[in-house]
Design a protein around this motif. Structure first.
Motif, PDB file in Angstrom:
ATOM      1  N   CYS A 147      -2.120  16.354 -32.901  1.00 35.50           N
ATOM      2  CA  CYS A 147      -2.577  15.358 -33.868  1.00 35.50           C
ATOM      3  C   CYS A 147      -1.401  14.832 -34.684  1.00 35.50           C
ATOM      4  O   CYS A 147      -0.738  15.579 -35.384  1.00 35.50           O
ATOM      5  N   SER A 181      -8.094  18.155 -42.330  1.00 34.12           N
ATOM      6  CA  SER A 181      -7.019  18.310 -41.338  1.00 34.12           C
ATOM      7  C   SER A 181      -7.483  19.136 -40.155  1.00 34.12           C
ATOM      8  O   SER A 181      -8.009  20.235 -40.348  1.00 34.12           O
ATOM      9  N   CYS A 182      -7.241  18.616 -38.963  1.00 28.27           N
ATOM     10  CA  CYS A 182      -7.633  19.387 -37.775  1.00 28.27           C
ATOM     11  C   CYS A 182      -6.600  20.470 -37.469  1.00 28.27           C
ATOM     12  O   CYS A 182      -6.893  21.469 -36.850  1.00 28.27           O
ATOM     13  N   GLY A 183      -5.363  20.260 -37.911  1.00 24.63           N
ATOM     14  CA  GLY A 183      -4.333  21.286 -37.741  1.00 24.63           C
ATOM     15  C   GLY A 183      -3.766  21.376 -36.329  1.00 24.63           C
ATOM     16  O   GLY A 183      -3.024  22.301 -36.018  1.00 24.63           O
ATOM     17  N   CYS A 217      -1.412  15.703 -38.464  1.00 21.64           N
ATOM     18  CA  CYS A 217      -1.175  17.107 -38.791  1.00 21.64           C
ATOM     19  C   CYS A 217       0.243  17.525 -38.418  1.00 21.64           C
ATOM     20  O   CYS A 217       0.841  18.362 -39.083  1.00 21.64           O
ATOM     21  N   CYS A 220     -10.087  13.758 -37.166  1.00 20.13           N
ATOM     22  CA  CYS A 220      -8.933  13.748 -38.068  1.00 20.13           C
ATOM     23  C   CYS A 220      -8.330  12.339 -38.127  1.00 20.13           C
ATOM     24  O   CYS A 220      -7.709  11.963 -39.109  1.00 20.13           O
ATOM     25  N   ASN A 232      -4.306  12.796 -45.135  1.00 18.68           N
ATOM     26  CA  ASN A 232      -5.656  12.868 -44.590  1.00 18.68           C
ATOM     27  C   ASN A 232      -6.488  13.833 -45.406  1.00 18.68           C
ATOM     28  O   ASN A 232      -5.968  14.770 -46.004  1.00 18.68           O
TER      29      ASN A 232
HETATM   30 ZN   LIG Z   1      -5.205  16.440 -37.523  1.00 24.76          ZN
END
Ligand SMILES: [Zn+2]
Length: 402
Positions: A90, A84-86, A93, A55, A81
């Protein structure tokens, strides 16, 4: 393009993106260090670390100039971004979640009507440091809050509000506190503190913790600040309540065992909440639990339409343009459609790792990330046909190119 790249708004967006990339990369490496040094082999946590790392890759972050607000035509620069890794670890996010909270809160505020004797207040609630880990501390404060909210006192005084949480790490452990932005009746400072302190005492007792208030009058520290109901009066408070709930760089300062503990949480708690009269407008707003649902929705929809376009040359309007930001759209969430259609739930990444192992997951993830980034680029350049975009690694993309 050369000219617009020099504009200061765009430079700001670029700085924001750069900061997120570097915080994200250091979050991931702090986590990897913690895992290595503590010989932790939990595949899910390694998976999480890699998601955050991906991410935060430069090619995952875009900056764009001359995006337009479709209602007002106003031009602005944006960043975001692509995939998104969520994760709550992060920075990108988390920032996105803060943006969402801010929108939600603004909408709630817009719909509040102050009755005689009611006012906006910004309240900070603190607790004595219980000397526990972050997660344990959080459990204690959550219990205190539940007790407090159920009190007749609270119900009679507070009509509604928003609550966010924040912690700072000091030599003496975690200092956890809540920020409330709410509509209340007149609050007697000491009466309010007494009620809050009683809830702390009860909760500490339940957790078998010694409770001592280091204040002269033996009550917990609470700050209450009355706000003017004008937009500018509330603005600062909105920022305060919805700032990055946990400052990104604090992850690096966390003791490794706490970092691993946090990384192992499967369902992270909500760090922002609205209640009472603020909640009434909630359904009118876009409330999303996971950004990935959105991405998948867009992805599916876009790919079908793009294929159609490639095959038939027929350009189809596929974008919902109703939900447009007020020009502050630095996050992709500002330009997403109003409702997320129900779809079949995909196997969560955690479950996938559990069933298929980490190696297989990394392959799947690489594929997903690539597809999502492409779809996201298509979405952005279709929606903002006259804008110019590039990723932080210097590759530009636009409507014509894709
Ligand atoms: Zn992320």
């Amino acid at each position: 393009m050369q000219n617009s790249l020099q504009n200061s708004e765009l430079k700001d967006r670029e700085d924001v993106a750069e900061t997120r990339v570097s915080f994200g990369a250091s979050s991931a490496s702090a986590l990897f260090d913690a895992l290595r040094q503590n010989k932790i082999r939990d595949e899910e946590v390694w998976g999480l670390g890699n998601r955050i790392r991906i991410c935060s890759e430069r090619e995952n972050h875009w900056i764009g100039d001359e995006l337009h607000n479709t209602e007002t035509g106003e031009l602005y620069a944006g960043n975001g971004n692509l995939w998104s890794c969520g994760s709550k670890l992060c920075p990108s996010c988390v920032a996105k979640a803060s943006n969402r909270s801010r929108k939600e809160l603004k909408l709630s505020l817009k719909n509040q009507k102050l009755l005689t004797g009611e006012m906006y207040q910004f309240i900070t609630l603190t607790i004595p440091n219980p000397g526990l880990s972050l997660i344990q501390t959080r459990a204690v404060i959550d219990r205190i809050w539940t007790l407090f909210r159920k009190r007749d006192y609270f119900k009679s005084k507070v009509k509604g509000g928003s609550k966010s949480e924040e912690f700072t790490l000091t030599e003496n452990g975690y200092h956890y506190h809540y920020h409330l932005l709410c509509v209340t009746r007149f609050l007697n400072f000491n009466e309010f503190r007494r009620e809050w302190s009683e809830c702390i005492e009860i909760a500490f007792r339940e957790f078998n913790l010694p409770c001592e208030f280091k204040t002269e009058d033996g009550l917990a520290m609470v700050k209450i600040k009355r706000l003017s109901s004008s937009a500018s009066g509330l603005k600062g408070a909105i920022q305060e309540v919805c700032k990055y709930v946990t400052k990104s760089d604090s992850w690096e300062k966390l003791p490794q065992k706490d970092l691993v503990e946090i990384a192992s949480i499967k369902r992270f708690w909500r760090m922002f909440e609205i209640f009472g009269s603020f909640r009434a407008q909630r359904n009118a707003n876009v409330v999303l639990e996971s950004p990935n649902v959105f991405i998948t929705y867009l992805l599916t929809k876009l790919i079908v339409e793009i294929l159609k376009y490639i095959q038939t040359g027929e350009r189809i309007t596929i974008l919902d343009t109703k939900q447009i930001s007020d020009g502050e759209c630095s996050s992709e969430f500002a330009d997403l459609p109003e409702k997320v259609p129900k779809r079949q739930k995909e196997v969560s990444w955690r479950k996938y790792i559990l069933e298929n192992g980490l190696e297989s997951y990394f392959e799947k993830l690489a594929e997903q990330v690539e597809k999502t980034r492409y779809a996201r680029k298509c979405f952005l350049s279709l929606k903002y046909k006259f804008a110019t975009f590039r990723t932080l690694d210097g590759v530009s993309f636009s409507f014509e190119q894709l």
